[in-house]
Design a protein around this motif. Sequence first.
Motif, mmCIF file in Angstrom:
data_model
loop_
_atom_site.group_PDB
_atom_site.id
_atom_site.type_symbol
_atom_site.label_atom_id
_atom_site.label_comp_id
_atom_site.label_asym_id
_atom_site.label_seq_id
_atom_site.Cartn_x
_atom_site.Cartn_y
_atom_site.Cartn_z
ATOM 1 N N GLY A 1 -6.182 -3.075 -7.933
ATOM 2 C CA GLY A 1 -5.934 -3.105 -6.412
ATOM 3 C C GLY A 1 -5.276 -1.934 -5.813
ATOM 4 N N ILE A 2 -4.303 -1.166 -6.654
ATOM 5 C CA ILE A 2 -3.935 -0.111 -6.252
ATOM 6 C C ILE A 2 -4.808 1.020 -6.115
ATOM 7 C CG2 ILE A 2 -2.116 1.747 -6.873
ATOM 8 C CD1 ILE A 2 -0.531 -0.503 -8.359
ATOM 9 N N VAL A 3 -5.656 1.121 -7.096
ATOM 10 C CA VAL A 3 -6.739 2.355 -7.178
ATOM 11 C C VAL A 3 -7.559 2.108 -5.802
ATOM 12 C CG1 VAL A 3 -8.583 3.018 -8.198
ATOM 13 C CG2 VAL A 3 -6.558 2.602 -9.555
ATOM 14 N N GLN A 4 -7.986 0.922 -5.611
ATOM 15 C CA GLN A 4 -9.076 0.693 -4.407
ATOM 16 C C GLN A 4 -8.434 0.796 -3.196
ATOM 17 O OE1 GLN A 4 -12.374 0.260 -4.745
ATOM 18 N NE2 GLN A 4 -12.214 0.535 -6.989
ATOM 19 N N SER A 5 -6.969 0.683 -3.097
ATOM 20 C CA SER A 5 -6.158 0.729 -1.865
ATOM 21 C C SER A 5 -6.330 2.338 -1.524
ATOM 22 C CB SER A 5 -4.897 0.219 -1.902
ATOM 23 O OG SER A 5 -4.051 0.577 -0.698
ATOM 24 N N PHE A 6 -6.043 3.101 -2.605
ATOM 25 C CA PHE A 6 -6.286 4.470 -2.368
ATOM 26 C C PHE A 6 -7.560 5.023 -1.919
ATOM 27 C CE2 PHE A 6 -6.262 8.976 -4.074
ATOM 28 C CZ PHE A 6 -5.341 9.473 -3.276
ATOM 29 N N SER A 7 -8.433 4.400 -2.236
ATOM 30 C CA SER A 7 -9.849 5.027 -1.915
ATOM 31 C C SER A 7 -10.067 4.569 -0.220
ATOM 32 C CB SER A 7 -11.088 4.111 -2.409
ATOM 33 O OG SER A 7 -11.113 2.714 -2.311
ATOM 34 N N VAL A 8 -9.306 3.577 0.301
ATOM 35 C CA VAL A 8 -9.534 3.398 1.678
ATOM 36 C C VAL A 8 -8.752 4.661 2.177
ATOM 37 C CG1 VAL A 8 -8.666 2.030 3.676
ATOM 38 C CG2 VAL A 8 -9.378 0.986 1.471
ATOM 39 N N GLN B 1 0.655 -0.967 -0.007
ATOM 40 C CA GLN B 1 -0.020 0.075 -0.061
ATOM 41 C C GLN B 1 0.985 1.275 0.118
ATOM 42 O OE1 GLN B 1 0.470 -1.806 2.438
ATOM 43 N NE2 GLN B 1 -0.498 -1.348 4.493
ATOM 44 N N PHE B 2 2.106 1.370 0.442
ATOM 45 C CA PHE B 2 2.940 2.392 0.499
ATOM 46 C C PHE B 2 3.988 2.381 -0.772
ATOM 47 C CE2 PHE B 2 2.261 1.066 5.034
ATOM 48 C CZ PHE B 2 1.466 2.257 5.288
ATOM 49 N N ARG B 3 4.490 1.137 -1.094
ATOM 50 C CA ARG B 3 5.239 0.843 -2.255
ATOM 51 C C ARG B 3 4.497 1.559 -3.680
ATOM 52 N NH1 ARG B 3 6.764 -3.475 -4.533
ATOM 53 N NH2 ARG B 3 5.321 -4.873 -3.460
ATOM 54 N N TYR B 4 3.225 1.289 -3.607
ATOM 55 C CA TYR B 4 2.486 1.736 -5.011
ATOM 56 C C TYR B 4 1.729 2.813 -4.796
ATOM 57 C CZ TYR B 4 3.424 -3.224 -6.701
ATOM 58 O OH TYR B 4 3.891 -4.236 -7.092
ATOM 59 N N PHE B 5 1.737 3.682 -3.725
ATOM 60 C CA PHE B 5 0.833 4.716 -3.370
ATOM 61 C C PHE B 5 0.825 5.728 -4.643
ATOM 62 C CE2 PHE B 5 -0.097 8.856 -1.478
ATOM 63 C CZ PHE B 5 -1.502 8.286 -0.852
ATOM 64 N N PHE C 1 -6.385 -3.952 -1.244
ATOM 65 C CA PHE C 1 -5.543 -4.175 -2.388
ATOM 66 C C PHE C 1 -5.757 -5.845 -2.601
ATOM 67 C CE2 PHE C 1 -1.688 -6.093 -4.327
ATOM 68 C CZ PHE C 1 -1.441 -5.008 -5.278
ATOM 69 N N PHE C 2 -5.522 -6.574 -1.766
ATOM 70 C CA PHE C 2 -5.572 -8.001 -2.031
ATOM 71 C C PHE C 2 -7.029 -8.568 -2.370
ATOM 72 C CE2 PHE C 2 -1.448 -8.531 0.080
ATOM 73 C CZ PHE C 2 -1.142 -9.806 -0.056
ATOM 74 N N GLU C 3 -7.787 -7.912 -1.754
ATOM 75 C CA GLU C 3 -9.229 -8.480 -2.102
ATOM 76 C C GLU C 3 -9.738 -7.918 -3.581
ATOM 77 O OE1 GLU C 3 -12.362 -7.310 0.594
ATOM 78 O OE2 GLU C 3 -11.800 -5.093 0.591
ATOM 79 N N CYS C 4 -9.552 -6.671 -4.014
ATOM 80 C CA CYS C 4 -9.689 -6.249 -5.203
ATOM 81 C C CYS C 4 -8.872 -6.719 -6.370
ATOM 82 C CB CYS C 4 -9.644 -4.812 -5.220
ATOM 83 S SG CYS C 4 -10.906 -4.036 -4.057
#
Length: 482
Positions: A293-300, A37-41, A108-111
């Motif tokens: 996964g990256i995009v949805q992680s950012f929404s959190v 979540q931080f590497r791909y932010f 990220f994982f689930e998406c």
Amino acid sequence: MLLEINDFLNNLIWGNILIYLLPALGIFFTVSSRFVQFRYFFKMFHILRDTVHDKEGHISSFQALMLSIAGRVGGGNIAGVAVAITLGGPGSVFWMWIIGLIGMSTSFFECSLAQLYKEKDSEDSCVYRGGPAYYVTKALGQRWLGVIISFLLMVTFGFAFNATQSFIITTSFESTFNIPGWISGVALTILFAFAVFGGIKRITKFSEVIVPIMAVGYLLIAAVVISLNIAQIPSLISIIVNEAFNPSSAIGGGLGAVILQGAKRGMFSNEAGLGSAPNVAAVAYVAHPVQQGIVQSFSVFIDTIILCSCTAFIILLSGVYTPGAQGVDGVLLTQNALIEHIGPLGGYFVTIALLLFGFSSILYNYYLAENSLNFFSKGNKVLFTLFRIFVIVLIIWGSQQDLGSIFSFADLSMGLLAVINMIAIALLYKPALQLIRGYDRQIKEGKKPVLRYNDYNEYKIDKEIWKEIVDNINDIRSKDKA
């Protein structure tokens, strides 16, 4: 008796299972993925700019992001944060942040899994479907578990969460404009009934317009409040951190109550691990599952770290919050706090914001519930009609309930869903890690990543779908170069 059973199950699931399962698996996903979540932010901005979708009009990464934010950003950001502070004190905000940060990896994982295992709605359809019910069925071979997940998604979002949003909106209107709850409840229901017959495309079109407007508006108001009280911010953050580990005696339940309220309200708001966002993530047209996964992680991050923090600062900087006081509903506490900062205009702003946030969430919740119903009903028109009627009735019902019973019902269904989905993600962490490694490898090779679907033969994915997507995207990229 029903309330007592509900309370018992809530305490069992949240107090003895999820309070350990959520952080443990979130940390496991974070560490095993090397802090994905931080590497791909910052890659998220490039992904949205480089969105590719074909002539058939699939939903883009940006549209999927806006739709998921429409669902995540709602009453939980305004009323839910206030409830957490009321019941758990300022320290609950810290644990909300922690749940948000580790929840980014969970999302990220689930998406990413939802993208990998997605399927077409029908042979001649250009619409995709996916989510927990699909990846537990295809990857684990457990359709019965997929049916249970679909049922819990339908109950949690179509019923419990929509009733919650209805209560929050109508309570705010009653407080601000003296409109009886049943009147605004009926008006909200009529508006909802007109909106839901347009399908996913209409909902996404609505979301990509209204979500940025409402989010930016709320951020601007928060920025004004914070700038007027900028000198107090360092001491406020210090109080939040200190109360997270040394709660005041006014908070019943001590440290456990503080952590629990932060976890509950954080998860209610950002939905990481609930299995909701994957249903939307699967619909997006992307070259590689990791991109979504990256995009949805950012929404959190947007939901919990930014917008929930805005509400917390508005409340804690206002002086209207009284430690140990239990008599103010979440909506009213946030309204009173904003009124204290900017005058009567603050109350009107919160009410309008809640209407926009809440209504977009209701539409999103309905889509998730309908998608879940479709998993085991396969378009039965009679069943869908009965379902829509029931959802409409529940919106009116929710407007007439009290905050405690609404949130208690939502917490139970959300908790059950989270337990099942988190375990399913944990069982499927290997294909998710392979996705990350494959994506990293192509980045190092200097290529724009696409899914190399032949590398996933053991995981029972639909290679025909991915061949079609990859071939089409490669053609588009070749034409762009030419």
